[in-house]
Design a protein around this motif. Structure first.
Motif, PDB file in Angstrom:
ATOM      1  N   LEU A   1       1.118  -0.992   0.329  1.00 49.59           N
ATOM      2  CA  LEU A   1       0.163   0.387   0.065  1.00 49.59           C
ATOM      3  C   LEU A   1       1.478   1.129   0.336  1.00 49.59           C
ATOM      4  N   GLU A   2       2.386   0.905   0.837  1.00 48.65           N
ATOM      5  CA  GLU A   2       2.264   2.148   1.082  1.00 48.65           C
ATOM      6  C   GLU A   2       3.801   2.885  -0.599  1.00 48.65           C
ATOM      7  N   HIS A   3       4.118   1.581  -1.372  1.00 56.46           N
ATOM      8  CA  HIS A   3       4.660   2.326  -2.855  1.00 56.46           C
ATOM      9  C   HIS A   3       3.341   2.326  -3.643  1.00 56.46           C
ATOM     10  N   VAL A   4       2.477   2.215  -3.321  1.00 55.05           N
ATOM     11  CA  VAL A   4       1.009   2.011  -4.603  1.00 55.05           C
ATOM     12  C   VAL A   4       0.840   3.466  -3.920  1.00 55.05           C
ATOM     13  N   LYS A   5       0.414   3.998  -3.095  1.00 57.77           N
ATOM     14  CA  LYS A   5       0.593   5.397  -3.147  1.00 57.77           C
ATOM     15  C   LYS A   5       0.891   6.235  -3.420  1.00 57.77           C
ATOM     16  N   ASN A   6       3.041   6.230  -3.672  1.00 54.54           N
ATOM     17  CA  ASN A   6       3.844   6.876  -3.431  1.00 54.54           C
ATOM     18  C   ASN A   6       3.183   7.180  -5.535  1.00 54.54           C
ATOM     19  N   GLU A   7       3.013   8.386  -5.631  1.00 54.68           N
ATOM     20  CA  GLU A   7       3.144   9.217  -7.424  1.00 54.68           C
ATOM     21  C   GLU A   7       4.168   8.871  -8.003  1.00 54.68           C
ATOM     22  N   GLU A   8       5.364   8.998  -7.735  1.00 58.50           N
ATOM     23  CA  GLU A   8       6.303   8.978  -8.478  1.00 58.50           C
ATOM     24  C   GLU A   8       6.584   8.050  -9.079  1.00 58.50           C
ATOM     25  N   LEU A   9       6.083   6.258  -7.772  1.00 59.34           N
ATOM     26  CA  LEU A   9       5.586   5.447  -8.526  1.00 59.34           C
ATOM     27  C   LEU A   9       4.955   5.044 -10.154  1.00 59.34           C
ATOM     28  N   PHE A  10       4.019   5.200  -9.555  1.00 61.25           N
ATOM     29  CA  PHE A  10       2.722   5.155 -10.073  1.00 61.25           C
ATOM     30  C   PHE A  10       2.075   7.134 -10.272  1.00 61.25           C
ATOM     31  N   PRO A  11       2.352   7.604 -10.925  1.00 57.84           N
ATOM     32  CA  PRO A  11       1.815   8.448 -11.433  1.00 57.84           C
ATOM     33  C   PRO A  11       0.242   8.590 -11.950  1.00 57.84           C
ATOM     34  N   GLU A  12      -0.488   7.750 -11.857  1.00 55.98           N
ATOM     35  CA  GLU A  12      -1.535   7.493 -12.588  1.00 55.98           C
ATOM     36  C   GLU A  12      -2.489   7.383 -11.108  1.00 55.98           C
ATOM     37  N   VAL A  13      -1.602   7.143  -9.637  1.00 60.63           N
ATOM     38  CA  VAL A  13      -2.992   6.607  -8.817  1.00 60.63           C
ATOM     39  C   VAL A  13      -3.987   7.788  -8.693  1.00 60.63           C
ATOM     40  N   ILE A  14      -3.350   8.860  -8.301  1.00 62.81           N
ATOM     41  CA  ILE A  14      -4.698   9.283  -8.184  1.00 62.81           C
ATOM     42  C   ILE A  14      -5.951   9.522  -9.633  1.00 62.81           C
ATOM     43  N   ARG A  15      -6.814   8.680  -8.904  1.00 60.24           N
ATOM     44  CA  ARG A  15      -7.093   8.437 -10.901  1.00 60.24           C
ATOM     45  C   ARG A  15      -9.127   9.059 -10.353  1.00 60.24           C
ATOM     46  N   VAL A  16      -9.733   9.662 -10.889  1.00 60.92           N
ATOM     47  CA  VAL A  16     -10.986   9.744 -10.776  1.00 60.92           C
ATOM     48  C   VAL A  16     -12.439   8.711 -11.581  1.00 60.92           C
ATOM     49  N   LEU A  17     -12.836   8.160 -10.933  1.00 63.86           N
ATOM     50  CA  LEU A  17     -13.244   7.181 -11.786  1.00 63.86           C
ATOM     51  C   LEU A  17     -14.880   7.627 -11.910  1.00 63.86           C
ATOM     52  N   PRO A  18     -16.024   7.491 -13.274  1.00 66.19           N
ATOM     53  CA  PRO A  18     -16.842   7.409 -13.501  1.00 66.19           C
ATOM     54  C   PRO A  18     -17.691   6.305 -11.751  1.00 66.19           C
ATOM     55  N   PRO A  19     -18.843   7.205 -11.826  1.00 71.08           N
ATOM     56  CA  PRO A  19     -19.746   6.894 -10.601  1.00 71.08           C
ATOM     57  C   PRO A  19     -20.433   4.819 -10.884  1.00 71.08           C
ATOM     58  N   VAL A  20     -20.663   4.724 -12.158  1.00 73.48           N
ATOM     59  CA  VAL A  20     -20.734   3.550 -12.472  1.00 73.48           C
ATOM     60  C   VAL A  20     -20.176   2.380 -12.561  1.00 73.48           C
ATOM     61  N   TYR A  21     -18.688   3.036 -11.921  1.00 68.81           N
ATOM     62  CA  TYR A  21     -17.785   2.209 -11.646  1.00 68.81           C
ATOM     63  C   TYR A  21     -17.796   1.532 -10.439  1.00 68.81           C
ATOM     64  N   ARG A  22     -17.731   2.116  -9.559  1.00 69.72           N
ATOM     65  CA  ARG A  22     -18.506   1.821  -8.085  1.00 69.72           C
ATOM     66  C   ARG A  22     -19.817   1.096  -7.809  1.00 69.72           C
ATOM     67  N   GLN A  23     -20.874   1.581  -8.316  1.00 67.85           N
ATOM     68  CA  GLN A  23     -21.838   0.699  -8.544  1.00 67.85           C
ATOM     69  C   GLN A  23     -21.836  -0.830  -9.183  1.00 67.85           C
ATOM     70  N   VAL A  24     -20.893  -1.327 -10.236  1.00 71.09           N
ATOM     71  CA  VAL A  24     -20.725  -2.318 -10.725  1.00 71.09           C
ATOM     72  C   VAL A  24     -19.543  -3.523  -9.732  1.00 71.09           C
ATOM     73  N   GLU A  25     -18.740  -2.690  -8.433  1.00 68.30           N
ATOM     74  CA  GLU A  25     -17.881  -2.792  -7.824  1.00 68.30           C
ATOM     75  C   GLU A  25     -19.414  -3.676  -6.557  1.00 68.30           C
ATOM     76  N   ALA A  26     -19.459  -3.042  -6.389  1.00 65.74           N
ATOM     77  CA  ALA A  26     -20.504  -2.973  -5.014  1.00 65.74           C
ATOM     78  C   ALA A  26     -22.028  -4.251  -5.666  1.00 65.74           C
ATOM     79  N   ALA A  27     -22.029  -3.705  -7.026  1.00 71.21           N
ATOM     80  CA  ALA A  27     -23.530  -5.165  -6.963  1.00 71.21           C
ATOM     81  C   ALA A  27     -22.347  -6.554  -7.680  1.00 71.21           C
ATOM     82  N   ILE A  28     -21.072  -6.425  -7.504  1.00 71.60           N
ATOM     83  CA  ILE A  28     -20.648  -7.411  -8.271  1.00 71.60           C
ATOM     84  C   ILE A  28     -20.611  -7.877  -6.772  1.00 71.60           C
TER      85      ILE A  28
END
Length: 218
Positions: free
Chosen positions: A100-127
């Motif tokens: 988790l510490e590495h994944v939150k490192n924006e230097e390693l993962f510059p796209e870690v901060i990404r806004v997802l459409p609401p439908v992604y969270r809705q499908v995730e919850a439904a699954i």
């Protein structure tokens, strides 16, 4: 090695089979071998590229040359090896915290901060709801089209189409919620809603000291 900007976290298991002073020695040895392997790879790629460029008819090898150049441009970041005792829950939590510490490192993962459409969270919850329902077998395997039909029963997902679902499944596969081998022809229509089932199955097939266990059977 074939994915652009890869980040690899080596994990050494079975620490409980090593003496304490051995762990650091083995860690150092493994990291040294990885470094040497990467240096050799870079040298080999340069050698192959030079051979193609120096051939008598280089135009016949354009596709190979382009592929090698792509591989040469792929950067690979190797993080420090984490040594764990898989039988100790504290070590598993330590590994989890490190990831988790590495994944939150924006230097390693510059796209870690990404806004997802609401439908992604809705499908995730439904699954998650579907995976936990009694009608789903323990193995959690489900046909992709059937999964789409089940999700479409949710009022807010009634307009969900197959293409959007596949995009969402790619995201859920990357974060580990589901497993979907879309690149494997025989499995592209199957979604594994319970990744832990696959882990259990692989653990039965690929086991530590498997050869010795098989040889002990008369």
């Amino acid at each position: 090695m074939r994915v652009p900007n890869s980040v690899v976290l080596p994990v050494g298991t079975h620490v409980d089979y090593c003496r304490k002073e051995e762990v650091e020695k083995k860690r150092h040895d493994i990291m040294a071998k990885i470094t040497a392997m990467l240096v050799e790879r870079k040298s080999n790629l340069a050698h192959f590229i030079n051979n193609l460029e120096g051939s008598e008819e280089p135009e016949f090898y354009v596709d190979q040359w382009e592929r090698l150049k792509e591989m040469e441009s792929c950067t690979l970041t190797i993080l420090n090896l984490v040594a764990v005792n898989c039988t100790d829950h504290r070590d598993i939590k330590k590994l989890e915290a490190t990831i988790l510490e590495h994944v939150k490192n924006e230097e390693l993962f510059p796209e870690v901060i990404r806004v997802l459409p609401p439908v992604y969270r809705q499908v995730e919850a439904a699954i998650v709801d579907i995976a936990q329902s009694e009608e789903v077998a323990d193995h959690g395997m489900m046909d992709l089209q059937y999964l789409l039909s089940k999700l479409s029963q949710w009022e807010h997902l009634a307009n969900l189409d197959r293409e959007l679902l596949q995009d969402i499944l790619r995201y859920l596969h990357r974060i580990g919620l589901v497993v979907w081998y879309e690149e494997i022809r025989h499995l592209e229509s199957t979604v594994f809603l319970q990744p832990t089932f696959l882990i259990t199955m692989f653990r039965l097939l690929v086991r530590y000291q498997l050869v010795q266990q098989l040889e002990s059977i008369s």
